[in-house]
Design an enzyme around this catalytic site. Structure first.
Site, PDB file in Angstrom:
ATOM      1  N   GLY A 125       0.663  -1.244   0.024  1.00  0.00           N
ATOM      2  CA  GLY A 125      -0.048   0.213  -0.107  1.00  0.00           C
ATOM      3  C   GLY A 125       0.994   1.179   0.223  1.00  0.00           C
ATOM      4  O   GLY A 125       0.281   2.300   0.077  1.00  0.00           O
ATOM      5  N   ASP A 251      -7.732  -0.620 -16.296  1.00  0.00           N
ATOM      6  CA  ASP A 251      -8.095   0.274 -14.999  1.00  0.00           C
ATOM      7  C   ASP A 251      -7.328   1.689 -14.914  1.00  0.00           C
ATOM      8  O   ASP A 251      -7.362   2.479 -14.093  1.00  0.00           O
ATOM      9  CB  ASP A 251      -7.531  -0.752 -13.754  1.00  0.00           C
ATOM     10  CG  ASP A 251      -6.057  -1.066 -13.943  1.00  0.00           C
ATOM     11  OD1 ASP A 251      -5.836  -1.952 -14.939  1.00  0.00           O
ATOM     12  OD2 ASP A 251      -5.183  -1.042 -13.104  1.00  0.00           O
ATOM     13  N   ASN A 252      -6.429   1.911 -16.040  1.00  0.00           N
ATOM     14  CA  ASN A 252      -5.664   3.040 -15.918  1.00  0.00           C
ATOM     15  C   ASN A 252      -6.218   3.980 -17.176  1.00  0.00           C
ATOM     16  O   ASN A 252      -5.619   4.854 -17.734  1.00  0.00           O
ATOM     17  CB  ASN A 252      -4.258   2.829 -16.480  1.00  0.00           C
ATOM     18  CG  ASN A 252      -3.552   2.324 -15.121  1.00  0.00           C
ATOM     19  OD1 ASN A 252      -3.920   2.389 -13.926  1.00  0.00           O
ATOM     20  ND2 ASN A 252      -2.345   1.511 -15.474  1.00  0.00           N
TER      21      ASN A 252
HETATM   22  P1  AMP Z   1      -1.191   0.210 -11.396  1.00  0.00           P
HETATM   23  O1  AMP Z   1      -0.065  -0.242 -11.984  1.00  0.00           O
HETATM   24  O2  AMP Z   1      -0.223   1.218 -10.125  1.00  0.00           O
HETATM   25  O3  AMP Z   1      -2.042   1.229 -12.114  1.00  0.00           O
HETATM   26  O4  AMP Z   1      -2.004  -0.598 -10.254  1.00  0.00           O
HETATM   27  C1  AMP Z   1      -2.217  -1.506 -10.454  1.00  0.00           C
HETATM   28  C2  AMP Z   1      -3.183  -2.424  -9.284  1.00  0.00           C
HETATM   29  O5  AMP Z   1      -1.977  -2.826  -8.520  1.00  0.00           O
HETATM   30  C3  AMP Z   1      -4.064  -1.443  -8.567  1.00  0.00           C
HETATM   31  O6  AMP Z   1      -4.955  -2.044  -8.229  1.00  0.00           O
HETATM   32  C4  AMP Z   1      -3.069  -0.923  -7.472  1.00  0.00           C
HETATM   33  O7  AMP Z   1      -3.972  -0.368  -6.171  1.00  0.00           O
HETATM   34  C5  AMP Z   1      -2.281  -2.137  -7.072  1.00  0.00           C
HETATM   35  N1  AMP Z   1      -1.048  -1.758  -6.321  1.00  0.00           N
HETATM   36  C6  AMP Z   1       0.112  -1.360  -7.048  1.00  0.00           C
HETATM   37  N2  AMP Z   1       0.841  -1.006  -6.211  1.00  0.00           N
HETATM   38  C7  AMP Z   1       0.635  -1.613  -5.068  1.00  0.00           C
HETATM   39  C8  AMP Z   1       0.989  -1.645  -3.621  1.00  0.00           C
HETATM   40  N3  AMP Z   1       2.413  -1.077  -3.301  1.00  0.00           N
HETATM   41  N4  AMP Z   1       0.361  -2.238  -2.539  1.00  0.00           N
HETATM   42  C9  AMP Z   1      -0.813  -2.442  -2.946  1.00  0.00           C
HETATM   43  N5  AMP Z   1      -1.361  -2.700  -4.250  1.00  0.00           N
HETATM   44  C10 AMP Z   1      -0.806  -2.006  -5.069  1.00  0.00           C
HETATM   45 MG    MG Z   2      -3.589   2.309 -11.777  1.00  0.00          MG
END
Ligand code: AMP
Ligand code: MG
Length: 499
Positions: A125, A251-252
């Protein structure tokens, strides 16, 4: 610490129970304010003037949430590199509330890196200083370039380590967005909920982002068309500054049509349609030239979630949504053409202008590709050429015959529009308002982030940020920020998801 009076009005929390989980941010050991966007705070009417840095750090680390904040983790799914993942959600982000800005627009205020949530899966997180300052630089640069984008309000270091490939200083970003609704949000409720849930979400999105559609019979089809239109415009703008998002998972992709999530993104330097920098994008799925096609693919995933709302007969619903998806490339092409015309200093006032200008723009790009010319400098120096000063442009090209022929065609096309000699300087001026002198050069971004993250030295970050705020104004004092990276640097350059 006196509580601030941020005028929150939290519609997502209020109107969409079941679409999120309430969740408190983790408290952090030693919050220190690294960045605060006073201009944006002012625009959002946050009423924070008079708060000192320590108070802002406490507030925007989550240690002392402002009154009225209602932190929630939003649920969403997503196709990641083409694979559906039904369980994503805010794993390291929290929506803390919404405000109405000075122009009457509703904006989300959200944390990123504020600790574990019910959607964290195996993640911690947390976020690190470097990637969160990167969000600041790219968001502010996009904003200054006139491209719809989420923006950073604050970055606070936590005084705690985060453990990645190496140990890094932790940070919390406060991000401002038109909303955090994503294609993946619709996918979540299509996969886990009911058509009624998707309808509730769509009605919320319509009321918030496309109020002109509210109440109409065909609003869900109209919604799809409107989301597609914003993406067509957005991706065309990305293409025209050489922006490569790097991780266009569903999701992005934001419903409001803003650029969001600047983890592995990069700006192209030497023109190459196949450019890809993300270390995890081995197949080049999200390469520069793939972006319009991927946007269309993502929109098709959104369309699937809306089918039961669009017509009772599934076949009919598929037919109607397919029409919208099939129209996407044409809409994108129109935005691209409008943009390329402005970049070429043209207004489109000749016969068959669409055909002629598309061909002119494409052959210019072919030329840049063949000679691996810096995308940003080439466009910018074309403005000098419009005024008769061709030398700076020519200096970018090794061989000249192709360039000579192209310049001749371009000059003819300009002359067909107006023959008045005064038009040349007006044309150059208009070109300089759309062809930036400065983009976030990858080596400068890396250099600034390394100084901040490794040495706690924020000066290079602050200087770069200041430069990026005026991308269309040539300033010799800022020349080092306008220089392309060396070929060696770019050959090795890789970006990473900001985890
Ligand atoms: P992202 O690649 O940043 O768009 O994230 C993709 C997914 O992974 C989303 O659901 C984020 O909330 C989750 N996520 C990314 N990094 C973390 C982290 N360090 N802890 C928990 N969840 C994460
Ligand atoms: Mg994201």
């Amino acid at each position: 610490m006196p509580n601030s009076a941020i005028p929150f009005d939290n519609t997502y929390a209020r109107d969409l129970p079941g679409f999120y989980q309430p969740c408190q941010p983790a408290t952090v050991r030693e919050p220190v304010l690294l960045f605060f966007n006073h201009g944006l705070a002012e625009e959002l009417r946050l009423g924070l003037t008079g708060q000192d840095d320590a108070a802002l750090a406490a507030m925007f680390s989550g240690n002392a949430l402002p009154e009225g904040a209602q932190p929630i983790a939003q649920a969403y799914s997503g196709h990641q590199f083409g694979q559906f993942n039904p369980q994503l959600g805010d794993g390291r982000a929290l929506l803390i509330g919404e405000v109405i800005d000075r122009q009457g627009r509703r904006r989300d205020i959200a944390f990123k890196g504020s600790g574990r949530t019910p959607y964290s899966r195996r993640g911690d997180g947390k976020a690190a200083v470097g990637p969160m300052l990167r969000e600041v630089l790219i968001g502010e640069a996009m904003h200054a370039l006139g491209i719809p984008t989420t923006r950073a309000l604050a970055v606070v270091s936590s005084g705690e380590p985060v453990f990645r490939e190496r140990t890094l200083p932790g940070a919390i970003l406060t991000r401002v967005a038109a909303s955090h609704l994503r294609v993946g949000t619709f996918q979540y409720f299509a996969a886990h909920g009911t058509p009624e849930k998707v309808g509730q979400l769509a009605d919320y999105a319509i009321a918030r982002h496309f109020p002109e559609l509210a109440g109409s019979e065909e609003r869900y089809l109209g919604f799809l068309r409107a989301v597609a239109e914003r993406q067509a415009a957005l991706i065309a703008q990305w293409m025209h500054v050489g922006f490569i998002h790097g991780v266009m998972n569903t999701d992005n992709m934001g419903i409001p049509g803003e650029s969001i999530d600047f983890g592995p993104c990069a700006f192209m330097e030497a023109y190459d349609p196949r450019a890809v920098f993300s270390s995890i994008d081995e197949m080049g799925r999200y390469a520069y030239e793939a972006q319009p096609r991927i946007a269309r693919w993502n929109l098709a995933r959104l369309a699937e979630t809306l089918l039961p709302l669009i017509a009772d007969n599934e076949g009919r619903a598929i037919e109607l949504t397919t029409e919208v998806i099939d129209a996407f490339m044409g809409r994108y092409q129109q935005h691209w053409l409008d943009g390329v015309r402005a970049k070429l200093g043209l207004r489109g006032m000749v016969e068959h202008a669409d055909h002629v200008d598309t061909a002119l723009g494409e052959s210019w790009l072919d030329l840049l590709h063949a000679q691996q010319v810096d995308f940003t400098l080439a466009w910018r120096r074309l403005a000098d050429a419009a005024e008769g000063n061709e030398a700076p442009l020519r200096a970018l090209f090794a061989g000249q015959p192709g360039l000579d022929r192209w310049l001749e065609r371009w000059c003819e096309r300009c002359a067909a529009e107006d023959t008045d000699p005064a038009a040349a300087s007006a044309r150059a001026g208009s070109m300089r308002r759309v062809n930036p002198w400065l983009i976030p050069r990858n080596h400068r971004v890396e250099e600034a982030l390394a100084a901040a993250s490794d040495e706690g030295d924020l000066a290079p970050f602050e200087q770069l940020l200041n430069a990026l705020r005026r991308p269309f104004d040539e300033d010799p004092a800022l020349a080092r920020y306008a220089e392309p990276a060396s070929g060696d640097f770019m050959a090795e350059f890789r970006t990473f998801c900001g985890t």
